[in-house]
Design a protein around this motif. Sequence first.
Motif, mmCIF file in Angstrom:
data_model
loop_
_atom_site.group_PDB
_atom_site.id
_atom_site.type_symbol
_atom_site.label_atom_id
_atom_site.label_comp_id
_atom_site.label_asym_id
_atom_site.label_seq_id
_atom_site.Cartn_x
_atom_site.Cartn_y
_atom_site.Cartn_z
ATOM 1 N N PRO A 34 -1.322 92.994 32.366
ATOM 2 C CA PRO A 34 -1.813 93.736 31.195
ATOM 3 C C PRO A 34 -3.019 94.613 31.549
ATOM 4 N N LEU A 35 -3.164 95.686 30.829
ATOM 5 C CA LEU A 35 -4.217 96.660 31.094
ATOM 6 C C LEU A 35 -5.606 96.012 31.093
ATOM 7 N N GLU A 36 -5.881 95.157 30.116
ATOM 8 C CA GLU A 36 -7.191 94.500 30.045
ATOM 9 C C GLU A 36 -7.434 93.610 31.261
ATOM 10 N N ARG A 55 -10.159 103.093 44.391
ATOM 11 C CA ARG A 55 -8.727 103.389 44.236
ATOM 12 C C ARG A 55 -8.137 102.590 43.076
ATOM 13 N N ALA A 56 -8.527 101.327 42.948
ATOM 14 C CA ALA A 56 -8.044 100.504 41.838
ATOM 15 C C ALA A 56 -8.516 101.075 40.503
ATOM 16 N N ALA A 57 -9.741 101.573 40.456
ATOM 17 C CA ALA A 57 -10.267 102.181 39.230
ATOM 18 C C ALA A 57 -9.466 103.427 38.865
ATOM 19 N N MET A 58 -9.120 104.232 39.853
ATOM 20 C CA MET A 58 -8.341 105.443 39.592
ATOM 21 C C MET A 58 -6.938 105.085 39.069
ATOM 22 N N ARG A 59 -6.303 104.078 39.666
ATOM 23 C CA ARG A 59 -4.981 103.642 39.184
ATOM 24 C C ARG A 59 -5.097 103.119 37.754
ATOM 25 N N TRP A 60 -6.172 102.362 37.497
ATOM 26 C CA TRP A 60 -6.359 101.825 36.157
ATOM 27 C C TRP A 60 -6.539 102.961 35.150
ATOM 28 N N LEU A 61 -7.314 103.972 35.499
ATOM 29 C CA LEU A 61 -7.514 105.109 34.597
ATOM 30 C C LEU A 61 -6.190 105.811 34.285
ATOM 31 N N GLY A 62 -5.326 105.918 35.280
ATOM 32 C CA GLY A 62 -4.005 106.508 35.047
ATOM 33 C C GLY A 62 -3.206 105.690 34.043
ATOM 34 N N TYR A 64 -4.494 103.677 31.825
ATOM 35 C CA TYR A 64 -5.213 103.783 30.551
ATOM 36 C C TYR A 64 -4.775 105.038 29.798
ATOM 37 N N LEU A 65 -4.663 106.149 30.502
ATOM 38 C CA LEU A 65 -4.217 107.400 29.872
ATOM 39 C C LEU A 65 -2.821 107.254 29.263
ATOM 40 N N VAL A 66 -1.928 106.659 30.011
ATOM 41 C CA VAL A 66 -0.537 106.545 29.572
ATOM 42 C C VAL A 66 -0.361 105.488 28.484
ATOM 43 N N GLU A 67 -0.965 104.326 28.692
ATOM 44 C CA GLU A 67 -0.718 103.200 27.803
ATOM 45 C C GLU A 67 -1.555 103.230 26.526
ATOM 46 N N SER A 68 -2.737 103.793 26.589
ATOM 47 C CA SER A 68 -3.637 103.765 25.429
ATOM 48 C C SER A 68 -3.708 105.094 24.692
ATOM 49 N N GLU A 69 -3.323 106.174 25.351
ATOM 50 C CA GLU A 69 -3.392 107.513 24.787
ATOM 51 C C GLU A 69 -4.754 107.785 24.134
ATOM 52 N N PRO A 70 -5.833 107.660 24.913
ATOM 53 C CA PRO A 70 -7.173 107.866 24.361
ATOM 54 C C PRO A 70 -7.446 109.342 24.093
ATOM 55 N N GLN A 74 -12.977 109.558 24.468
ATOM 56 C CA GLN A 74 -12.822 108.150 24.847
ATOM 57 C C GLN A 74 -12.565 108.024 26.345
ATOM 58 N N PHE A 75 -11.665 108.871 26.858
ATOM 59 C CA PHE A 75 -11.355 108.816 28.280
ATOM 60 C C PHE A 75 -12.594 109.123 29.117
ATOM 61 N N ALA A 76 -13.349 110.134 28.716
ATOM 62 C CA ALA A 76 -14.558 110.505 29.460
ATOM 63 C C ALA A 76 -15.563 109.359 29.483
ATOM 64 N N ARG A 77 -15.711 108.663 28.373
ATOM 65 C CA ARG A 77 -16.642 107.520 28.324
ATOM 66 C C ARG A 77 -16.209 106.408 29.278
ATOM 67 N N VAL A 78 -14.928 106.082 29.228
ATOM 68 C CA VAL A 78 -14.413 105.014 30.082
ATOM 69 C C VAL A 78 -14.499 105.413 31.554
ATOM 70 N N ALA A 79 -14.095 106.639 31.864
ATOM 71 C CA ALA A 79 -14.166 107.120 33.250
ATOM 72 C C ALA A 79 -15.613 107.149 33.730
ATOM 73 N N GLY A 80 -16.520 107.574 32.857
ATOM 74 C CA GLY A 80 -17.933 107.611 33.219
ATOM 75 C C GLY A 80 -18.488 106.232 33.512
ATOM 76 N N ALA A 81 -18.083 105.241 32.707
ATOM 77 C CA ALA A 81 -18.546 103.875 32.932
ATOM 78 C C ALA A 81 -18.047 103.347 34.275
ATOM 79 N N LEU A 82 -16.802 103.639 34.602
ATOM 80 C CA LEU A 82 -16.281 103.207 35.902
ATOM 81 C C LEU A 82 -16.964 103.964 37.042
ATOM 82 N N ALA A 83 -17.216 105.254 36.849
ATOM 83 C CA ALA A 83 -17.861 106.059 37.891
ATOM 84 C C ALA A 83 -19.266 105.534 38.184
#
Length: 87
Positions: A34-36, A55-62, A64-70, A74-83
Amino acid sequence: MASQPHPNARFRRAIERRALWLAEDAARELPNLPLEDALQLVHLYFERGSPKAERAAMRWLGRYLVESEPSLVQFARVAGALARRVE
């Protein structure tokens, strides 16, 4: 002979114990992590300083985009937190 716990239970225990190798092993056995749960694994990679973290973070972001449709925000916030974990 005792039966092995389900990979999902093993994954959760490994995450709770912060045991990266055991979490990876259990995750590989799951047909669909699961995504979480995948995000918890990403955080554990960063916590342990694993070379797999970015690399795992980048796969997860992909995913997240597909499964959550943020939204873009929202995507920028999540990507920023991972970055920030990379810095």
